[in-house]
Design an enzyme around this catalytic site. Structure first.
Site, PDB file in Angstrom:
ATOM      1  N   HIS A  86     -10.559   1.480   1.448  1.00  0.00           N
ATOM      2  CA  HIS A  86     -10.330   2.419   2.552  1.00  0.00           C
ATOM      3  C   HIS A  86     -11.578   2.292   3.426  1.00  0.00           C
ATOM      4  CE1 HIS A  86      -8.637   6.250   4.318  1.00  0.00           C
ATOM      5  NE2 HIS A  86      -9.761   6.043   4.977  1.00  0.00           N
ATOM      6  N   HIS A 145       1.671   5.380  -1.747  1.00  0.00           N
ATOM      7  CA  HIS A 145       1.339   6.548  -2.576  1.00  0.00           C
ATOM      8  C   HIS A 145       2.625   7.098  -3.185  1.00  0.00           C
ATOM      9  CE1 HIS A 145      -2.795   6.815  -1.003  1.00  0.00           C
ATOM     10  NE2 HIS A 145      -2.237   6.264   0.070  1.00  0.00           N
ATOM     11  N   HIS A 175      -4.810  -0.447   5.749  1.00  0.00           N
ATOM     12  CA  HIS A 175      -4.327   0.317   6.920  1.00  0.00           C
ATOM     13  C   HIS A 175      -5.253   0.227   8.134  1.00  0.00           C
ATOM     14  CE1 HIS A 175      -7.031   3.118   4.963  1.00  0.00           C
ATOM     15  NE2 HIS A 175      -6.145   3.550   4.103  1.00  0.00           N
ATOM     16  N   HIS A 185       0.869  -1.201   0.000  1.00  0.00           N
ATOM     17  CA  HIS A 185       0.000   0.000   0.000  1.00  0.00           C
ATOM     18  C   HIS A 185       0.896   1.238   0.000  1.00  0.00           C
ATOM     19  CE1 HIS A 185      -3.841   2.158   1.350  1.00  0.00           C
ATOM     20  NE2 HIS A 185      -2.922   3.103   1.154  1.00  0.00           N
ATOM     21  N   ASP A 229       1.374   2.616   3.522  1.00  0.00           N
ATOM     22  CA  ASP A 229       0.548   3.819   3.302  1.00  0.00           C
ATOM     23  C   ASP A 229       1.428   5.074   3.320  1.00  0.00           C
ATOM     24  OD1 ASP A 229      -1.747   5.190   2.643  1.00  0.00           O
ATOM     25  OD2 ASP A 229      -2.449   5.378   4.698  1.00  0.00           O
ATOM     26  N   LYS A 269      -9.239  -0.006  -6.066  1.00  0.00           N
ATOM     27  CA  LYS A 269      -9.283   0.585  -4.717  1.00  0.00           C
ATOM     28  C   LYS A 269     -10.531   1.436  -4.543  1.00  0.00           C
ATOM     29  CE  LYS A 269      -7.771   2.324  -0.746  1.00  0.00           C
ATOM     30  NZ  LYS A 269      -6.616   3.142  -0.476  1.00  0.00           N
TER      31      LYS A 269
HETATM   32  O1  DOR Z   1      -3.291   9.558   5.657  1.00  0.00           O
HETATM   33  C1  DOR Z   1      -3.580   9.218   4.517  1.00  0.00           C
HETATM   34  N1  DOR Z   1      -2.992   9.789   3.431  1.00  0.00           N
HETATM   35  N2  DOR Z   1      -4.521   8.294   4.342  1.00  0.00           N
HETATM   36  C2  DOR Z   1      -4.993   7.994   3.137  1.00  0.00           C
HETATM   37  O2  DOR Z   1      -5.873   7.197   3.072  1.00  0.00           O
HETATM   38  C3  DOR Z   1      -4.501   8.701   1.933  1.00  0.00           C
HETATM   39  C4  DOR Z   1      -3.182   9.261   2.125  1.00  0.00           C
HETATM   40  C5  DOR Z   1      -2.778  10.281   1.053  1.00  0.00           C
HETATM   41  O3  DOR Z   1      -3.042  10.029  -0.120  1.00  0.00           O
HETATM   42  O4  DOR Z   1      -2.184  11.304   1.411  1.00  0.00           O
HETATM   43 ZN    ZN Z   2      -3.269   5.111   1.381  1.00  0.00          ZN
END
Ligand code: DOR
Ligand code: ZN
Length: 344
Positions: A135, A15, A173, A13, A246, A98
């Site tokens: 999520h 970004h 998460h 997971h 995450d 997702k």
């Molecule tokens: O804290 C988070 N940041 N939770 C998420 O689900 C998305 C992520 C983000 O994309 O910044």
């Molecule tokens: Zn995330």
């Protein structure tokens, strides 16, 4: 034990973003992980296989000197149809879809408002064996932020699992004991990812002795009992729980703000963090399955042929990471850990 050699882990997971930051986020992850499930919540969400293939190429281009393999996902939209889901199922690049309830977190405004309207899409995903990544928080603003995960389980997730018992689901998460108990109590189609922040921190670390914007993430940090239940799940040896950082970069000024962004950056030191946690639980023997095998099993991927080495050596996480003219404050900035990733 002074040295640990394990199969190269996967971050299930992550970004990576787009634009200038993409290259830095990829480089940090590729040092630690062989592959990563890449989240689709860009400003314009990745809603089709064509867009995911283009994003895949963008990632490959900025990290062309590495074997790092991005595992792409689609952003769940109500307009998914049989053809697109079949395309996902046939794709070598896309590994899941997702679902974000709309407005639940960063770049999720195009998410789903009424989960029940998606049941025909879940049916197709089940049929084509496409994993659903969720999520799992209610987006009802009337629900207390600390209860949103539990409400989502009770109102939606249990029903999705009972209506579609063969649909493979990742409950992303997890942040509560309720989520741990739910996952343990369901069939083996539901697994969960666990972040370093939900293992290391509770809501006191966010809100007591001054507000700490760099500890703000969604799902929000919960009580100490929740953190302890998540630790227990991570080191339990159950294949239902695996690593997903995450890691979500936001620049310092976006977090240190009157309306700070949710997201914690852990990519650069993730394995040092997880290893230190597993060591303090006397569970280093469980680290490899959690980091490198259970996630691959869920996604039906082969284990990596590469390995990584961690050595027992004090290591201080830098106070900040500078990216061009911006700064990111990583998780546990300035703290000393007892394990360090090393050249193999
Ligand atoms: O804290 C988070 N940041 N939770 C998420 O689900 C998305 C992520 C983000 O994309 O910044
Ligand atoms: Zn995330």
């Amino acid at each position: 034990m002074n040295e640990l050699i394990i199969v190269k882990p996967d971050d299930m997971h992550l970004h990576l973003r787009e634009g200038a930051i993409l290259k830095y986020a990829c480089k940090d992850t590729a040092k630690q992980f062989g592959r990563a499930i890449v989240m689709p919540n860009l400003k314009v969400p990745i809603t089709t296989v064509n867009l995911a293939e283009k994003y895949y190429q963008d990632i490959k281009k900025v990290i062309s000197n590495s074997n790092f393999e991005p595992l792409m996902t689609l952003f769940f939209s109500g307009s998914l149809n049989n053809d697109e889901i079949k395309k996902v199922s046939d794709s070598k690049v896309v590994h899941g879809i997702k679902l974000y309830p709309s407005g639940v977190t960063t770049n999720s405004d195009n998410g789903i408002d009424t989960i029940e309207k998606c049941f025909n899409i879940f049916e197709l995903m089940q049929e084509h064996e496409v994993p659903l990544l969720i999520h799992g928080e209610s987006n009802d603003k009337a629900v207390d932020i600390f209860d949103r995960e539990k409400v989502f389980i009770d109102k939606h997730l249990s029903e999705i699992n009972s209506e579609f018992p063969d649909l493979r689901i990742v409950f992303e998460h997890i942040s509560t004991k309720d989520a741990v108990d739910f996952v343990v109590g369901t069939n083996n189609k539901i697994c969960a990812t666990i972040t370093p922040q939900h293992l290391l921190l509770d809501r006191n670390d966010l809100l007591s002795d001054g507000i700490k914007p760099h500890h703000y993430c969604l799902p929000i940090l919960k009580r100490s009992e929740d953190r302890l239940a998540i630790i227990e799940a991570a080191v339990s040896g159950s294949q239902k729980f695996f690593l997903g950082t995450d890691s979500a970069p936001h620049f310092r000024h976006q977090k240190e703000s009157s309306c700070g962004c949710a997201g914690i950056y852990s990519a650069a030191y993730a394995m040092e963090l997880y290893t230190s946690i597993f060591e303090s639980e006397n569970a280093l023997d469980k680290l490899e399955n959690f980091s490198s095998k259970f996630g691959a099993d869920f996604y039906k991927l082969p284990y990596s042929k590469s390995k990584i080495k961690l050595i027992k050596k004090e290591f201080r996480i830098p106070a900040k990471i500078t990216i061009e003219n911006e700064e990111i404050i990583p998780l546990f900035a300035g703290e000393t850990l007892s394990w360090q990733l090393s050249e193999i």
